[in-house]
Design a protein around this motif. Structure first.
Motif, PDB file in Angstrom:
ATOM      1  N   SER A   1      -1.382   8.971  -7.573  1.00 23.95           N
ATOM      2  CA  SER A   1      -0.029   9.083  -7.138  1.00 23.95           C
ATOM      3  C   SER A   1       0.127  10.798  -7.237  1.00 23.95           C
ATOM      4  O   SER A   1      -0.536  11.318  -7.951  1.00 23.95           O
ATOM      5  CB  SER A   1       0.903   8.563  -8.110  1.00 23.95           C
ATOM      6  OG  SER A   1       0.912   8.960  -9.264  1.00 23.95           O
TER       7      SER A   1
ATOM      8  N   THR B   1       0.780  -1.056   0.201  1.00 22.20           N
ATOM      9  CA  THR B   1       0.003  -0.017   0.068  1.00 22.20           C
ATOM     10  C   THR B   1       0.908   1.399  -0.189  1.00 22.20           C
ATOM     11  O   THR B   1       0.274   2.530  -0.134  1.00 22.20           O
ATOM     12  CB  THR B   1      -0.839  -0.051   1.151  1.00 22.20           C
ATOM     13  OG1 THR B   1       0.046   0.056   2.347  1.00 22.20           O
ATOM     14  CG2 THR B   1      -1.843  -1.165   1.212  1.00 22.20           C
TER      15      THR B   1
ATOM     16  N   PHE C   1       3.859   5.909  -7.830  1.00 18.81           N
ATOM     17  CA  PHE C   1       3.628   5.118  -6.637  1.00 18.81           C
ATOM     18  C   PHE C   1       4.567   4.848  -6.063  1.00 18.81           C
ATOM     19  O   PHE C   1       5.601   4.198  -6.561  1.00 18.81           O
ATOM     20  CB  PHE C   1       2.721   4.133  -7.056  1.00 18.81           C
ATOM     21  CG  PHE C   1       1.306   4.503  -7.612  1.00 18.81           C
ATOM     22  CD1 PHE C   1       0.483   5.015  -6.614  1.00 18.81           C
ATOM     23  CD2 PHE C   1       0.720   3.951  -8.848  1.00 18.81           C
ATOM     24  CE1 PHE C   1      -0.841   5.379  -7.285  1.00 18.81           C
ATOM     25  CE2 PHE C   1      -0.434   4.348  -9.174  1.00 18.81           C
ATOM     26  CZ  PHE C   1      -1.409   4.915  -8.277  1.00 18.81           C
TER      27      PHE C   1
ATOM     28  N   GLN D   1      -2.316   9.908  -2.706  1.00 20.81           N
ATOM     29  CA  GLN D   1      -1.565   9.391  -1.552  1.00 20.81           C
ATOM     30  C   GLN D   1      -0.742  10.471  -0.795  1.00 20.81           C
ATOM     31  O   GLN D   1       0.095  11.071  -1.426  1.00 20.81           O
ATOM     32  CB  GLN D   1      -0.931   8.157  -2.149  1.00 20.81           C
ATOM     33  CG  GLN D   1      -0.195   7.527  -0.906  1.00 20.81           C
ATOM     34  CD  GLN D   1       0.305   6.047  -1.119  1.00 20.81           C
ATOM     35  OE1 GLN D   1       0.690   5.858  -2.440  1.00 20.81           O
ATOM     36  NE2 GLN D   1      -0.100   5.118  -0.266  1.00 20.81           N
TER      37      GLN D   1
ATOM     38  N   ARG E   1      -3.789   3.159  -6.986  1.00 23.29           N
ATOM     39  CA  ARG E   1      -2.729   2.240  -6.763  1.00 23.29           C
ATOM     40  C   ARG E   1      -3.636   0.952  -6.951  1.00 23.29           C
ATOM     41  O   ARG E   1      -4.441   0.654  -6.442  1.00 23.29           O
ATOM     42  CB  ARG E   1      -2.293   2.844  -5.481  1.00 23.29           C
ATOM     43  CG  ARG E   1      -0.789   1.869  -4.950  1.00 23.29           C
ATOM     44  CD  ARG E   1      -0.620   2.214  -3.461  1.00 23.29           C
ATOM     45  NE  ARG E   1       0.595   1.412  -3.220  1.00 23.29           N
ATOM     46  CZ  ARG E   1       1.808   1.905  -3.220  1.00 23.29           C
ATOM     47  NH1 ARG E   1       2.114   3.113  -3.506  1.00 23.29           N
ATOM     48  NH2 ARG E   1       2.801   1.019  -3.067  1.00 23.29           N
TER      49      ARG E   1
ATOM     50  N   TYR F   1       7.301   2.750  -3.601  1.00 22.24           N
ATOM     51  CA  TYR F   1       7.499   1.544  -3.138  1.00 22.24           C
ATOM     52  C   TYR F   1       8.689   1.246  -2.498  1.00 22.24           C
ATOM     53  O   TYR F   1       9.595   2.033  -2.935  1.00 22.24           O
ATOM     54  CB  TYR F   1       7.604   0.325  -4.302  1.00 22.24           C
ATOM     55  CG  TYR F   1       6.075   0.166  -4.968  1.00 22.24           C
ATOM     56  CD1 TYR F   1       5.358  -0.976  -4.469  1.00 22.24           C
ATOM     57  CD2 TYR F   1       5.584   1.119  -5.893  1.00 22.24           C
ATOM     58  CE1 TYR F   1       4.009  -1.176  -5.078  1.00 22.24           C
ATOM     59  CE2 TYR F   1       4.434   0.624  -6.521  1.00 22.24           C
ATOM     60  CZ  TYR F   1       3.563  -0.250  -5.966  1.00 22.24           C
ATOM     61  OH  TYR F   1       2.181  -0.474  -6.700  1.00 22.24           O
TER      62      TYR F   1
ATOM     63  N   GLU G   1       9.544   6.196  -6.270  1.00 25.62           N
ATOM     64  CA  GLU G   1       8.427   6.249  -7.098  1.00 25.62           C
ATOM     65  C   GLU G   1       8.802   5.478  -8.264  1.00 25.62           C
ATOM     66  O   GLU G   1       9.873   5.241  -8.803  1.00 25.62           O
ATOM     67  CB  GLU G   1       8.506   7.713  -7.776  1.00 25.62           C
ATOM     68  CG  GLU G   1       7.663   8.613  -6.777  1.00 25.62           C
ATOM     69  CD  GLU G   1       7.268  10.067  -7.523  1.00 25.62           C
ATOM     70  OE1 GLU G   1       7.589  10.055  -8.609  1.00 25.62           O
ATOM     71  OE2 GLU G   1       6.950  10.791  -6.864  1.00 25.62           O
TER      72      GLU G   1
END
Ligand SMILES: Cc1cc2nc3c(=O)[nH]c(=O)nc-3n(C[C@H](O)[C@H](O)[C@H](O)COP(=O)(O)OP(=O)(O)OC[C@H]3O[C@@H](n4cnc5c(N)ncnc54)[C@H](O)[C@@H]3O)c2cc1C
Ligand code: SF4
Ligand code: SF4
Ligand code: SF4
Length: 386
Positions: free
Chosen positions: A190, A11, A34, A134, A263, A36, A29
């Motif tokens: 994102s 998440t 997004f 996010q 996401r 991680y 990114e």
């Protein structure tokens, strides 16, 4: 350590980043923006802590609400400037009155939406409103722990996966002085998508404010009524007033409201149900019965009381708001994200393979049009079949 959890389950809560004392994890990114975790194997000592506390790898404690209220703050100016009924702001005030610290999402710099710490009433405006993106957690969980260990009261407000991330980081240790609020959550695009969209309205060196919903008063004859309007509302430093763009004309809001740009983990969100991970849950009280006595055009919050700590706080606080107890099923019925996760649209993979090779707007609208086109063909076939 290679992967902390399966990529599609991650998440981006950043609990792993916060726990790693070797600074071996960076949140990076991907091509869609997004974040991680990425592990630097030269720094990692294989202690396994990140894997152990990751909410995606472990059972998360979810509890059923004990009580449900419809609520809205009493102060009309306050109500007008909050996302919904203003209960996140009201709970924040209570914690600050008790010399506590509040952690929540600030959209003050809309190109870098992130969690901040607030301990003065005057700064609470920084947290108001829903930012449909996010929020970057950074090292927020470490700061929360620091406050808790100093004995300060802490209120943490975030999406459920962020609340679960905080609990994981704290090894699920019960802190009497910690209150968590999870927001019912549709899903998150994102920051890169948001920044790409901003570029269609102003240059990258211009300061800009963006809102995704606003409260409007419309007058028909002698009757004035209020409602919440979704859209892309923006104001640059050169503009006097906010300019509003309809969701259908704006790529970001079209993508957000049609669930196209979230996401991947959001489509299997384990928190999109009635069992909750926060002490409190806040949502929009859609479908609230008129007998509750609220003029709900300005937004009424559904407040779910999930734990003993929440019961105690709700009872002991002198709340400056109007509230009425309601049946939990009433909040549940009107709110899809208290039942199931957002459904992945057919064109999701197509969108993700187009973006960022094609620009954001082109990718969104070509996937949306195809979807609409397919739907029209479907209806036409049905019509022709008789
Ligand atoms: C991405 C997102 C999706 C949502 N989807 C739904 C939904 O499907 N159904 C529903 O009923 N409600 C949804 N909400 C919640 C709703 O929009 C309101 O935020 C909530 O009811 C609180 O309203 P309020 O008036 O009490 O907030 P306010 O008093 O205005 O305060 C806003 C609070 O929201 C927090 N916040 C704002 N943006 C973010 C963010 N991006 N990440 C984490 N925290 C944030 C702030 O920290 C602040 O505490 C969503 C919110 C977000 C951020
Ligand atoms: S702790 Fe959070 S960010 Fe880290 S891998 Fe697990 S889900 Fe992803
Ligand atoms: S295994 Fe330990 S050292 Fe390696 S990344 Fe995870 S927390 Fe850091
Ligand atoms: S939908 Fe679920 S996984 Fe996605 S941001 Fe919201 S709480 Fe997190």
């Amino acid at each position: 350590m290679d992967n902390i959890c399966e990529r599609i389950k991650c998440t981006g809560c950043s609990a792993c980043f916060n726990i790693c004392s070797k600074h071996a994890i960076r949140m990076l990114e991907d091509q869609h923006g997004f974040v991680y975790p990425q592990i630097d194997s030269t720094l990692c000592i294989d202690c396994g802590l990140c894997k152990k506390i990751c909410p995606a790898n472990n059972p998360v404690k979810l509890v059923y609400p004990t009580t449900c209220y419809a609520a809205a703050v009493a102060d009309q100016n306050e109500h007008a400037t909050c996302a919904s009924g203003g209960l996140a702001t009201e709970l924040s005030k209570i914690i600050i009155n008790r010399n506590g610290a509040v952690y929540g999402c600030s959209g003050n710099d809309i190109r870098n939406v992130h969690h901040i710490r607030v301990e003065k009433h005057i700064d609470l405006h920084l947290l108001k409103g829903s930012k449909y993106v996010q929020s970057h957690i950074g090292s927020t969980y470490q700061a929360v722990k620091n406050d808790l260990e100093l004995g300060r009261m802490v209120l943490f407000v975030g999406t459920p996966c962020q609340v679960a991330g905080l609990h994981g980081y704290l090894f699920h240790k019960e802190f009497k002085n910690l209150i968590t609020v999870d927001l019912v959550c549709h899903g998150v695009p994102s920051q890169k998508m948001l920044n790409d969209n901003i570029q269609y309205y102003c240059s990258s060196d211009e300061t800009v404010e963006v809102a995704f919903r606003r409260k409007v008063t419309s007058v028909a004859g002698r009757e004035a009524s209020e409602h919440i309007e979704y859209g892309w509302f923006y104001k640059t430093s050169h503009m006097k007033n906010y300019c509003g763009v309809k969701p259908s004309k704006d790529a970001y809001m079209s993508g957000f409201l049609n669930m196209l740009i979230f996401r991947e983990s959001c489509y299997n969100c384990r928190y999109a149900c009635i069992a909750r991970c926060g002490d409190f849950t806040l949502a929009d009280f859609w479908g609230l019965g008129q007998d509750a006595g609220f003029a709900n055009g300005r937004g009424v919050s559904a407040v779910l009381i999930n734990t003993e700590k929440a019961i105690e706080l709700w009872k002991s606080a002198s709340l400056n708001c109007k509230y009425a107890e309601r049946d939990t099923t009433e909040a549940l019925k009107g709110n899809g994200r208290l039942q199931t996760p957002s459904k992945m649209p057919r064109n999701y993979r197509r969108f993700m393979s187009m973006y960022p090779h094609k620009d954001f707007k082109t990718a969104v609208f070509s996937c949306m049009n195809r979807e609409k086109y397919k739907q029209r063909i479907h209806y036409l076939k049905m019509f022709l079949k008789g």
